[in-house]
Scaffold this active site. Structure first.
Site, mmCIF file in Angstrom:
data_model
loop_
_atom_site.group_PDB
_atom_site.id
_atom_site.type_symbol
_atom_site.label_atom_id
_atom_site.label_comp_id
_atom_site.label_asym_id
_atom_site.label_seq_id
_atom_site.Cartn_x
_atom_site.Cartn_y
_atom_site.Cartn_z
ATOM 1 N N ARG A 149 -3.359 -10.295 4.955
ATOM 2 C CA ARG A 149 -3.772 -10.267 3.592
ATOM 3 C C ARG A 149 -2.677 -9.444 2.162
ATOM 4 O O ARG A 149 -1.920 -8.746 2.362
ATOM 5 C CB ARG A 149 -5.165 -9.239 3.023
ATOM 6 N N LYS A 166 0.720 -1.418 0.032
ATOM 7 C CA LYS A 166 0.089 0.071 -0.068
ATOM 8 C C LYS A 166 1.173 1.588 -0.027
ATOM 9 O O LYS A 166 2.331 1.325 0.631
ATOM 10 C CB LYS A 166 -1.167 0.284 1.163
HETATM 11 N N1 HH2 Z 1 -7.569 -3.771 0.589
HETATM 12 C C1 HH2 Z 1 -7.665 -3.864 -0.886
HETATM 13 C C2 HH2 Z 1 -8.994 -4.955 -1.629
HETATM 14 N N2 HH2 Z 1 -9.745 -5.698 -0.603
HETATM 15 N N3 HH2 Z 1 -9.871 -6.342 2.124
HETATM 16 C C3 HH2 Z 1 -9.499 -6.293 3.368
HETATM 17 N N4 HH2 Z 1 -9.930 -7.107 4.039
HETATM 18 N N5 HH2 Z 1 -8.969 -5.970 3.268
HETATM 19 C C4 HH2 Z 1 -7.382 -4.957 2.538
HETATM 20 O O1 HH2 Z 1 -6.995 -4.234 3.692
HETATM 21 C C5 HH2 Z 1 -8.414 -4.581 1.750
HETATM 22 C C6 HH2 Z 1 -9.081 -5.192 0.754
HETATM 23 C C7 HH2 Z 1 -6.846 -3.471 -1.785
HETATM 24 O O2 HH2 Z 1 -5.502 -3.996 -2.592
HETATM 25 P P1 HH2 Z 1 -5.478 -4.699 -3.805
HETATM 26 O O3 HH2 Z 1 -7.030 -6.242 -3.568
HETATM 27 O O4 HH2 Z 1 -3.908 -4.914 -4.123
HETATM 28 O O5 HH2 Z 1 -6.228 -3.889 -4.525
HETATM 29 P P2 HH2 Z 1 -7.520 -3.031 -5.067
HETATM 30 O O6 HH2 Z 1 -8.422 -2.882 -4.733
HETATM 31 O O7 HH2 Z 1 -6.924 -2.037 -6.367
HETATM 32 O O8 HH2 Z 1 -7.849 -4.326 -6.003
#
Ligand code: HH2
Length: 260
Positions: free
Chosen positions: A241, A205
């Site tokens: 995660r 992040k």
């Molecule tokens: N962060 C993201 C997405 N989903 N769910 C939970 N429970 N906690 C988190 O911190 C979280 C999440 C964002 O990360 P990423 O999936 O890599 O990116 P994107 O939302 O752009 O797909």
């Protein structure tokens, strides 16, 4: 918890696993690398992201869950804010509904979660992805996030979700500055006290880039991601995660051995 984003636009790996075969291969890789859970998402929640239709989101995630579930040795989580997507995913074999809106995404989210009988991750987010990073402000971020999550857990239980099926997540980067994110990670043990499982998602992040200006690309944030994961472990979180499962498992094994 290994992340599989079946999206063209996720902030860290957007587009890489959009193709179903590439997504399946990536999911298998994360299992081989030691993931205990897989989180599959079809809608990016990165700051500024545009919403995706239900139809499009289903078309992204369902083929992968259907292909993966029969062979998957670990529970599958569906990362969605849409009850219809959660329902279809659980029908196809997912065991956890990971909802960044903490079941506020639709009027029937709470009831659908209770009816599905799956585990649910309730995450804190200030505002919505399109606008959440517009100057977020809190009085006491740790207390406010904790109170929000406990209120959502109460709402979920009142709707019929069993207590032991609820996870809490402070939502690192979702409507928070660097200082807010650091305060939340430093105080995860406080969230853990309520008896719910706690999930930390800080992998790759932007806070890492704020602390290390060399890390403009999400790919260059592994060191910071590991530092956050280890602090999460020290605070007693139940899962982290992450995108880099192999390296995180290794760091956690070494850290754990050092605990004696
Ligand atoms: N962060 C993201 C997405 N989903 N769910 C939970 N429970 N906690 C988190 O911190 C979280 C999440 C964002 O990360 P990423 O999936 O890599 O990116 P994107 O939302 O752009 O797909």
């Amino acid at each position: 918890m290994g992340v599989v984003n079946v999206t063209p636009d996720s902030f860290s790996d957007g587009g890489r696993f959009h193709d179903p075969a590439a997504a399946l291969a990536h999911a298998r890789r994360l299992i081989a690398d030691g993931a205990d859970l897989l989180d599959i998402g079809g809608e990016s929640t990165r700051p500024g992201a545009e919403p995706v239709s239900e139809r499009e989101e289903l078309a992204r995630v369902l083929p992968l869950i259907r292909a993966l579930a029969p062979e998957c040795p670990v529970p599958i989580s569906i990362d969605t804010a849409k009850p219809a997507v959660a329902r279809a995913a659980v029908g196809a074999g997912a065991a956890i509904w990971n909802d960044v809106t903490a079941l506020r995404g639709a009027p029937d989210s709470l009831d659908v979660a209770a009816a599905l009988g799956c585990e649910v991750v309730l995450m804190h987010m200030r505002g919505e992805p399109r606008t959440m990073q517009d100057a977020p402000r809190y009085g006491d971020v740790v207390a406010e996030v904790e109170a929000f999550l406990l209120a959502r857990a109460e709402a979920a239980m009142a709707a019929g979700v069993r207590r032991e099926r609820i996870w809490l997540d402070p939502g690192i980067g979702f409507g928070k500055t660097l200082a807010h994110n650091l305060a939340l990670i430093r105080n995860l043990a406080r969230l853990r006290r309520h008896g719910f499982c706690v999930l930390l998602g800080a992998s790759r992040k932007r806070s890492i880039a704020a602390l290390d200006p060399r890390a403009t690309s999400p790919d260059a944030r592994l060191g910071g991601s590991l530092a956050f994961a280890l602090r999460g472990a020290a605070e007693g979180v139940d899962a982290v995660r992450v995108h880099d499962v192999f390296e995180t498992v290794q760091a956690l094994r070494v850290w754990s051995a050092l605990q004696g």
